[in-house]
Scaffold this active site. Structure first.
Site, PDB file in Angstrom:
ATOM      1  N   GLU A  94      -6.007   0.284   9.159  1.00  0.00           N
ATOM      2  CA  GLU A  94      -5.936   0.118  10.605  1.00  0.00           C
ATOM      3  C   GLU A  94      -7.282  -0.164  11.258  1.00  0.00           C
ATOM      4  O   GLU A  94      -7.328  -0.682  12.376  1.00  0.00           O
ATOM      5  CB  GLU A  94      -5.279   1.342  11.261  1.00  0.00           C
ATOM      6  CG  GLU A  94      -6.027   2.658  11.076  1.00  0.00           C
ATOM      7  CD  GLU A  94      -5.563   3.437   9.860  1.00  0.00           C
ATOM      8  OE1 GLU A  94      -5.652   4.682   9.888  1.00  0.00           O
ATOM      9  OE2 GLU A  94      -5.118   2.807   8.878  1.00  0.00           O
ATOM     10  N   HIS A 118      -6.032  -3.633  -0.981  1.00  0.00           N
ATOM     11  CA  HIS A 118      -4.661  -3.743  -0.480  1.00  0.00           C
ATOM     12  C   HIS A 118      -4.616  -4.974   0.408  1.00  0.00           C
ATOM     13  O   HIS A 118      -5.571  -5.260   1.137  1.00  0.00           O
ATOM     14  CB  HIS A 118      -4.276  -2.484   0.297  1.00  0.00           C
ATOM     15  CG  HIS A 118      -2.888  -2.494   0.857  1.00  0.00           C
ATOM     16  ND1 HIS A 118      -1.799  -2.968   0.154  1.00  0.00           N
ATOM     17  CD2 HIS A 118      -2.400  -2.092   2.067  1.00  0.00           C
ATOM     18  CE1 HIS A 118      -0.706  -2.841   0.895  1.00  0.00           C
ATOM     19  NE2 HIS A 118      -1.055  -2.320   2.060  1.00  0.00           N
ATOM     20  N   GLU A 205       6.208   2.600  -1.261  1.00  0.00           N
ATOM     21  CA  GLU A 205       5.791   3.772  -0.492  1.00  0.00           C
ATOM     22  C   GLU A 205       6.902   4.251   0.433  1.00  0.00           C
ATOM     23  O   GLU A 205       7.167   5.453   0.544  1.00  0.00           O
ATOM     24  CB  GLU A 205       4.550   3.431   0.333  1.00  0.00           C
ATOM     25  CG  GLU A 205       3.295   3.193  -0.492  1.00  0.00           C
ATOM     26  CD  GLU A 205       2.163   2.611   0.322  1.00  0.00           C
ATOM     27  OE1 GLU A 205       1.031   2.595  -0.193  1.00  0.00           O
ATOM     28  OE2 GLU A 205       2.396   2.159   1.471  1.00  0.00           O
TER      29      GLU A 205
END
Length: 342
Positions: A94, A118, A205
């Protein structure tokens, strides 16, 4: 090279130490931006692999002294980005766009390599690098402390290696060599794309590893306690024993787990499992995957971040105060082999 099993050739390409050139990454300066779970593992493993590495942190970071005491060169983020040929961004998803714009973008030079663990921000377009730099990913399939521990023990955690943008013509050589540096080549480097890594990782996830598993455990615990069973026993049946079952599956597959349990338990698996995870559950999984693929989840997450993590913090507080957590804390305090949190 592709890896063959007795039945068929696997669809993915898996590479090992003999397939990569360590000298590629050893001949480049690497800047690790961030020193959290993955950051510390990447930096220390690369340093131990003979790579010229520096860690870029914000001024006043509590990790500055820790990284220095580990023997690493530590600078501010701008200096690390300016000095490095390969810039690995390992701050949380973020805040990556802000860190990129404020501390990295202005220092990128043609031929540099921008790296991630990622693909979230590249895949969804929250970071758009210039066309004259490589964009790669080395994504260890495990948390940072395991990546570091496995490396120091002489093994390694498998890595996903991806190239989104090959400006220099040797981006694959760089990412494979980088994966070697963090220990991935010891157990296998799997070639993938940014889209595959991002979408599959988020789905795993949400539907299975974190979201699905936590809700399954909570639902089992609540079903037993609402029926009048002691919460301590419900915890053992629905939570504590889960690790033992997962360990058996992890080590040798579902068939070995079934071999290791009673016939009663195995029959119950076939009878009850499809009732719990039924067609409605599978349709929900498909909807979850669709929202990941079309970017809806990413935008929802970013919106919540921009709103002070309101929903995240509310949900975190709810699970932290759930009876399964308070019961679990009491039970775990009885186990001498479990390391207590500070």
């Amino acid at each position: 090279m592709s890896v063959k099993t007795k039945e068929k050739e696997m669809a993915v390409t898996i590479l090992y130490e003999q397939d990569v050139d360590p000298k590629v990454i050893q001949g480049l300066k690497v800047g690790i931006i961030g020193y959290g779970s993955q950051g510390h593992a990447h930096a220390l493993n690369l340093m131990d692999s003979g790579v010229d590495v520096r860690v870029g942190l914000r001024e006043g970071s509590s990790s500055w002294k820790t990284a220095e005491e580990a023997g690493l060169k530590v600078t501010d983020m701008d200096t690390a980005a300016e000095e490095a040929d390969v810039i690995m961004v390992l701050v949380p998803d973020e805040i990556q766009p802000k860190v990129y714009q404020e501390h990295i973008a202005a220092h990128l030079k043609a031929g540099n390599t921008l790296a991630f663990a990622h693909g979230f921000n590249i895949h969804y377009g929250y970071i758009v690098p210039p066309e004259d730099v490589n964009v790669i990913m080395c994504a260890p399939k495990g948390p940072g402390h395991i990546v570091r521990r496995q490396f120091t023990e002489g093994s390694g955690v498998p890595d996903l290696a991806c190239v989104q943008q090959d400006a220099t013509g040797n981006a694959w050589d760089i990412v494979l060599s980088y994966c070697w540096g963090v220990g991935g080549a010891r157990s296998g480097i799997i070639k993938a794309t940014f889209a595959e890594e991002t979408e599959e990782d988020l789905f795993g996830e949400q539907a299975v590893l974190c979201g699905g598993l936590v809700e399954l455990v909570k639902a089992g615990f609540e079903t037993l306690t609402e029926a009048g069973y002691p919460p301590e026993l419900a915890y053992f049946e629905c939570y504590h024993e889960m690790k033992m079952i997962v360990d058996l599956m992890y080590e040798s597959g579902i068939h070995f787990m079934n071999y290791s349990i009673s016939n009663t338990a195995e029959y119950g698996e076939y009878y009850a499992g499809p009732k719990v995870i039924n067609e409605q559950s599978r349709e929900a999984m498909k909807e979850i995957l669709k929202r990941i693929q079309d970017g809806s989840f990413a935008q929802e997450f970013v919106d919540d971040c921009n709103n002070g993590h309101k929903r995240l913090l509310e949900q975190r507080e709810a699970i932290n105060t759930h009876p399964i957590e308070t019961t679990g804390a009491q039970i775990r305090s009885m186990f001498s082999w479990i390391k207590k949190e500070d």
